[in-house]
Design a protein around this motif. Structure first.
Motif, PDB file in Angstrom:
ATOM      1  N   LYS A 161     -17.874  11.259   8.987  1.00 19.35           N
ATOM      2  CA  LYS A 161     -18.028  11.020   7.552  1.00 19.35           C
ATOM      3  C   LYS A 161     -17.474  12.252   6.833  1.00 19.35           C
ATOM      4  O   LYS A 161     -17.885  13.376   7.113  1.00 19.35           O
ATOM      5  CB  LYS A 161     -19.498  10.818   7.210  1.00 19.35           C
ATOM      6  N   ASN A 162     -16.541  12.037   5.887  1.00 16.83           N
ATOM      7  CA  ASN A 162     -15.971  13.177   5.166  1.00 16.83           C
ATOM      8  C   ASN A 162     -16.851  13.549   3.974  1.00 16.83           C
ATOM      9  O   ASN A 162     -17.920  12.963   3.767  1.00 16.83           O
ATOM     10  CB  ASN A 162     -14.520  12.905   4.762  1.00 16.83           C
ATOM     11  N   ALA A 163     -16.428  14.492   3.172  1.00 16.86           N
ATOM     12  CA  ALA A 163     -17.237  15.020   2.071  1.00 16.86           C
ATOM     13  C   ALA A 163     -17.567  13.957   1.026  1.00 16.86           C
ATOM     14  O   ALA A 163     -18.627  14.003   0.402  1.00 16.86           O
ATOM     15  CB  ALA A 163     -16.515  16.192   1.410  1.00 16.86           C
ATOM     16  N   SER A 164     -16.666  12.994   0.820  1.00 20.15           N
ATOM     17  CA  SER A 164     -16.927  11.959  -0.178  1.00 20.15           C
ATOM     18  C   SER A 164     -17.746  10.799   0.377  1.00 20.15           C
ATOM     19  O   SER A 164     -18.046   9.856  -0.338  1.00 20.15           O
ATOM     20  CB  SER A 164     -15.604  11.438  -0.751  1.00 20.15           C
ATOM     21  N   GLY A 165     -18.093  10.849   1.656  1.00 22.08           N
ATOM     22  CA  GLY A 165     -18.930   9.807   2.245  1.00 22.08           C
ATOM     23  C   GLY A 165     -18.159   8.718   2.959  1.00 22.08           C
ATOM     24  O   GLY A 165     -18.746   7.770   3.484  1.00 22.08           O
TER      25      GLY A 165
END
Length: 166
Positions: A17-21
């Motif tokens: 999961k990246n920083a933006s979700g």
């Protein structure tokens, strides 16, 4: 195959999961034997064997974008977009420090950005007129200094009385 001729084999799938979700899925490949490899320092900083994370969806999107840019018509559209729009949003975000909307709801956000865009355009016009006034002021200063230096030296002559037009 790695540059040293070793096989790189599939180990597992992984979701991150990246920083933006947003969840991205990766395929992880690992070299069979990297210790003692003379090229290891060049290709990896890993302590163990070299691992390659590969996202097939991202690779597909990259090739799709590359083929779109190879078409002359689409490349012209992308180039125009870069000039017309993205620099304005970057300027508003970076220089005007507008990074977050204060209001909620599509209509209110639309109005808020309209005010931000209006302020941006007014500041642009004001800076344009400021540059123009500085240029004319410098030109006037040059004229005054030229005529005053000619007057002091006595070299300034008026134009002849009759001028021939073609």
């Amino acid at each position: 195959m790695c540059p040293n001729g070793q096989r790189i084999i599939f180990k597992r799938d992984q979701n991150k999961k990246n920083a933006s979700g947003f969840v991205q899925s990766y395929k992880i490949y690992q070299c069979e034997y990297c210790s003692g490899c003379p090229l290891k320092e060049v290709y990896t900083k890993a302590k163990g064997d070299r691992k390659v994370h590969w996202n097939p969806i991202f690779e597909e999107m990259k090739t799709k974008a590359k083929t779109a840019l190879e078409c002359d018509k689409k490349a012209a559209i992308y180039a125009r977009r870069k000039i017309e729009v993205e620099s304005v949003f970057g300027h508003i975000k970076g220089n005007r420090s507008f990074r977050r909307y204060l209001l909620r709801g599509l209509e209110k956000v639309h109005t808020e950005f309209g005010i931000v865009a209006l302020a941006h355009n007014l500041l642009k016009i004001a800076s344009y007129f400021q540059v123009i006034s500085k240029k004319t002021q410098k030109q006037e200063e040059k004229k005054v200094s030229f005529f005053s230096s000619c007057f002091i030296r006595g070299t300034y002559r008026t134009a002849p009385l009759f001028i021939r037009f073609h």
